[in-house]
Scaffold this active site. Structure first.
Site, PDB file in Angstrom:
ATOM      1  N   CYS A  48      58.598 -16.765  -7.535  1.00  0.00           N
ATOM      2  CA  CYS A  48      58.750 -17.500  -8.982  1.00  0.00           C
ATOM      3  C   CYS A  48      57.931 -17.198  -9.498  1.00  0.00           C
ATOM      4  O   CYS A  48      56.382 -17.210  -9.002  1.00  0.00           O
ATOM      5  CB  CYS A  48      59.115 -19.005  -8.812  1.00  0.00           C
ATOM      6  SG  CYS A  48      59.251 -19.989  -9.664  1.00  0.00           S
ATOM      7  N   CYS A  51      55.759 -21.109 -10.535  1.00  0.00           N
ATOM      8  CA  CYS A  51      54.944 -21.663 -10.089  1.00  0.00           C
ATOM      9  C   CYS A  51      54.594 -21.071  -8.815  1.00  0.00           C
ATOM     10  O   CYS A  51      53.617 -21.473  -8.268  1.00  0.00           O
ATOM     11  CB  CYS A  51      56.074 -23.060  -9.442  1.00  0.00           C
ATOM     12  SG  CYS A  51      57.148 -22.530  -8.362  1.00  0.00           S
ATOM     13  N   CYS A  97      65.002 -22.601  -9.245  1.00  0.00           N
ATOM     14  CA  CYS A  97      63.614 -22.557  -7.800  1.00  0.00           C
ATOM     15  C   CYS A  97      63.188 -24.057  -7.288  1.00  0.00           C
ATOM     16  O   CYS A  97      63.191 -25.136  -8.095  1.00  0.00           O
ATOM     17  CB  CYS A  97      62.180 -22.391  -8.651  1.00  0.00           C
ATOM     18  SG  CYS A  97      60.586 -22.423  -7.979  1.00  0.00           S
ATOM     19  N   CYS A 100      60.120 -25.814  -9.313  1.00  0.00           N
ATOM     20  CA  CYS A 100      59.484 -26.009 -10.660  1.00  0.00           C
ATOM     21  C   CYS A 100      60.765 -26.134 -11.437  1.00  0.00           C
ATOM     22  O   CYS A 100      60.977 -26.813 -11.713  1.00  0.00           O
ATOM     23  CB  CYS A 100      58.733 -24.989 -10.872  1.00  0.00           C
ATOM     24  SG  CYS A 100      59.782 -23.345 -11.225  1.00  0.00           S
ATOM     25  N   CYS A 120      72.211 -13.214  -8.160  1.00  0.00           N
ATOM     26  CA  CYS A 120      72.016 -12.132  -9.849  1.00  0.00           C
ATOM     27  C   CYS A 120      70.894 -12.989 -10.282  1.00  0.00           C
ATOM     28  O   CYS A 120      70.846 -14.082 -10.682  1.00  0.00           O
ATOM     29  CB  CYS A 120      73.387 -11.913 -10.524  1.00  0.00           C
ATOM     30  SG  CYS A 120      73.001 -11.628 -11.859  1.00  0.00           S
TER      31      CYS A 120
HETATM   32 ZN    ZN Z   1      59.056 -21.681  -9.199  1.00  0.00          ZN
END
Ligand code: ZN
Length: 135
Positions: A48, A51, A97, A100, A120
């Site tokens: 990510c 984060c 995610c 976060c 995607c």
């Molecule tokens: Zn994240």
């Protein structure tokens, strides 16, 4: 297992590039075929961009021809969460995610794998860590 990471909007603006902020915090979508990881075929992990949580593995990445990085599955079941998204006049499933709550992309039921899923994902929402890129 995942503790939520919460940051004020101003902190996100400071931490992220304008493009990353637009995708991750405003649910934006980068233009097809413009993302830096669309054509990436290196072995490694996708994290990510907000984060640092590990989200996807290169082993699950495939070329869907859509113009965005596409995966058949997340690295672990609990690293992404899904929300119903009815924006843009469509019914889609948003992928965020789990740590976060940053917007990553969408999941569609037309993948090539056993589960039939295509994640995607915007390149702007990801950081890539090559497997043997370490010094
Ligand atoms: Zn994240």
């Amino acid at each position: 297992m995942t503790d939520k990471l919460e940051m004020a909007d101003a902190q996100w603006r400071e931490k992220l590039t304008p493009e990353q902020y637009h995708v991750l915090r405003e649910g934006g979508t980068e233009r097809a075929f413009t993302g830096k990881y669309d054509k990436n075929k290196q072995t490694g992990e996708y994290l990510c961009a907000a984060c640092g949580q590990r989200l996807f593995d290169s082993a699950d990445k495939y070329d869907s021809g859509s113009g965005w990085p596409s995966f058949t599955a997340p690295a672990e079941d609990d690293v992404v969460e899904q929300n119903r998204d009815v924006s843009m006049g469509m019914v889609r499933t948003e992928v965020v995610c789990s740590k976060c709550e940053g917007h990553l992309g969408h999941v569609f039921p037309d993948g090539p794998g056993e589960n039939g899923l295509r994640y995607c994902i915007n390149s702007a929402a990801l950081d890539f860590e090559p497997e043997d890129g370490a010094a």
